[in-house]
Motif scaffolding. Sequence first.
Motif, short mmCIF file in Angstrom:
data_model
loop_
_atom_site.label_atom_id
_atom_site.label_comp_id
_atom_site.label_asym_id
_atom_site.label_seq_id
_atom_site.Cartn_x
_atom_site.Cartn_y
_atom_site.Cartn_z
N ILE A 8 15.92 0.22 5.49
CA ILE A 8 14.52 -0.13 5.67
C ILE A 8 13.79 1.10 6.23
O ILE A 8 14.16 1.62 7.28
CB ILE A 8 14.36 -1.32 6.64
CG1 ILE A 8 15.09 -2.55 6.09
CG2 ILE A 8 12.88 -1.63 6.87
CD1 ILE A 8 15.08 -3.75 7.02
N ALA A 9 12.79 1.55 5.50
CA ALA A 9 12.01 2.72 5.89
C ALA A 9 10.64 2.27 6.40
O ALA A 9 9.93 1.55 5.71
CB ALA A 9 11.84 3.67 4.70
N GLY A 139 10.26 6.94 3.68
CA GLY A 139 10.26 6.34 2.35
C GLY A 139 9.97 7.31 1.23
O GLY A 139 10.28 7.02 0.06
N THR A 140 9.42 8.48 1.55
CA THR A 140 9.08 9.46 0.52
C THR A 140 10.10 10.59 0.41
O THR A 140 10.31 11.11 -0.68
CB THR A 140 7.69 10.08 0.80
OG1 THR A 140 7.67 10.62 2.14
CG2 THR A 140 6.59 9.05 0.64
N ALA A 146 15.11 3.68 -0.49
CA ALA A 146 15.21 2.57 0.46
C ALA A 146 14.76 1.27 -0.21
O ALA A 146 13.77 1.24 -0.94
CB ALA A 146 14.34 2.85 1.68
N GLN A 147 15.48 0.20 0.06
CA GLN A 147 15.18 -1.08 -0.60
C GLN A 147 13.91 -1.73 -0.08
O GLN A 147 13.27 -2.50 -0.78
CB GLN A 147 16.36 -2.04 -0.42
CG GLN A 147 17.62 -1.62 -1.17
CD GLN A 147 18.55 -0.75 -0.32
OE1 GLN A 147 18.12 -0.10 0.62
NE2 GLN A 147 19.83 -0.77 -0.65
N LEU A 148 13.55 -1.44 1.16
CA LEU A 148 12.30 -1.98 1.72
C LEU A 148 11.56 -0.86 2.43
O LEU A 148 12.12 -0.20 3.33
CB LEU A 148 12.59 -3.12 2.71
CG LEU A 148 11.37 -3.72 3.42
CD1 LEU A 148 10.37 -4.31 2.43
CD2 LEU A 148 11.81 -4.79 4.44
N ILE A 205 4.93 -1.15 1.11
CA ILE A 205 4.06 -2.28 1.42
C ILE A 205 3.20 -1.91 2.62
O ILE A 205 3.72 -1.55 3.68
CB ILE A 205 4.89 -3.54 1.76
CG1 ILE A 205 5.76 -3.94 0.56
CG2 ILE A 205 3.98 -4.69 2.17
CD1 ILE A 205 6.79 -5.00 0.89
N TYR A 206 1.88 -1.95 2.44
CA TYR A 206 0.98 -1.64 3.55
C TYR A 206 1.07 -2.75 4.60
O TYR A 206 1.03 -3.94 4.28
CB TYR A 206 -0.45 -1.47 3.07
CG TYR A 206 -0.73 -0.07 2.58
CD1 TYR A 206 -1.32 0.89 3.41
CD2 TYR A 206 -0.39 0.31 1.28
CE1 TYR A 206 -1.55 2.18 2.96
CE2 TYR A 206 -0.62 1.60 0.82
CZ TYR A 206 -1.21 2.52 1.67
OH TYR A 206 -1.44 3.80 1.22
N PHE A 207 1.19 -2.35 5.87
CA PHE A 207 1.44 -3.28 6.96
C PHE A 207 0.42 -2.98 8.06
O PHE A 207 0.64 -2.13 8.91
CB PHE A 207 2.87 -3.09 7.45
CG PHE A 207 3.41 -4.19 8.33
CD1 PHE A 207 4.36 -5.07 7.87
CD2 PHE A 207 2.97 -4.33 9.65
CE1 PHE A 207 4.88 -6.07 8.69
CE2 PHE A 207 3.47 -5.33 10.47
CZ PHE A 207 4.43 -6.20 9.99
N ASP A 208 -0.70 -3.70 8.06
CA ASP A 208 -1.74 -3.50 9.06
C ASP A 208 -1.50 -4.48 10.21
O ASP A 208 -1.57 -5.70 10.02
CB ASP A 208 -3.12 -3.74 8.45
CG ASP A 208 -4.26 -3.34 9.39
OD1 ASP A 208 -4.11 -3.53 10.61
OD2 ASP A 208 -5.30 -2.86 8.90
#
Length: 229
Positions: A8-9, A139-140, A146-148, A205-208
């Motif tokens: 998970i990244a 993640g980049t 990474a799966q998530l 996935i954007y996470f605000d």
Amino acid sequence: MNSKKITIAIDGYSSTGKSTLAKQLANKLGFVYVDTGAMYRVTTLYALNNGFISENHFNINDFVLELDKINISFKYNSELQFAEVYLNGVNVEKEIRTMHVSSFVSKIAAIPEVRYGLVKQQQEIGKGIGVVMDGRDIGTVVFPSAQLKLFMTARPEIRAQRRYSELIAKGDKVSLEEVLENLKSRDFQDENRATDPLRAAADAIYFDNSDLSLDQQLEKAIQLYQERV
């Protein structure tokens, strides 16, 4: 919780609570947590303590020659329930969280040799295990497969208030305006550095979490994990 072991990244801007969420998630899933931001902060602390960088100068060439003298390790503190970071065998968990270190970390993180060396260490740590890793290029660059992948963000004013509260609690004498300006400066440097600039992976996935409590953000992250696996 019986969890499928994946990578998970968690990437995103400073003071969005990446480390807090990553620790929560790793603890809940029984994964290994790696604080990559701490690794850059330790490297910055070494540069400051040895006179390679200050407000008025930055001796990059000599600093790069010293990189092999920087040994970074993590040791789990059972009382605090997280792994503290060590520089050459000395616990520097408190020292690296100061405003002074924060003011220089983006400059150190922009050095290609620094990023190359730390990325290699991070990839070795995360091989073949369930891991939650947070930073700015996980993640980049570090784990593009990474799966998530989560990319955390929050309104600048919210981020500044969170960081200000942390610093005041530690006894630092800073103003909210100083913290906000520091965040804006770090954002600009992180987004515009030549090597591995801050950006969301295409499949992130954007996470605000501007308006989420710690429990709410963990619940949301767990849901995203369950959907992915």
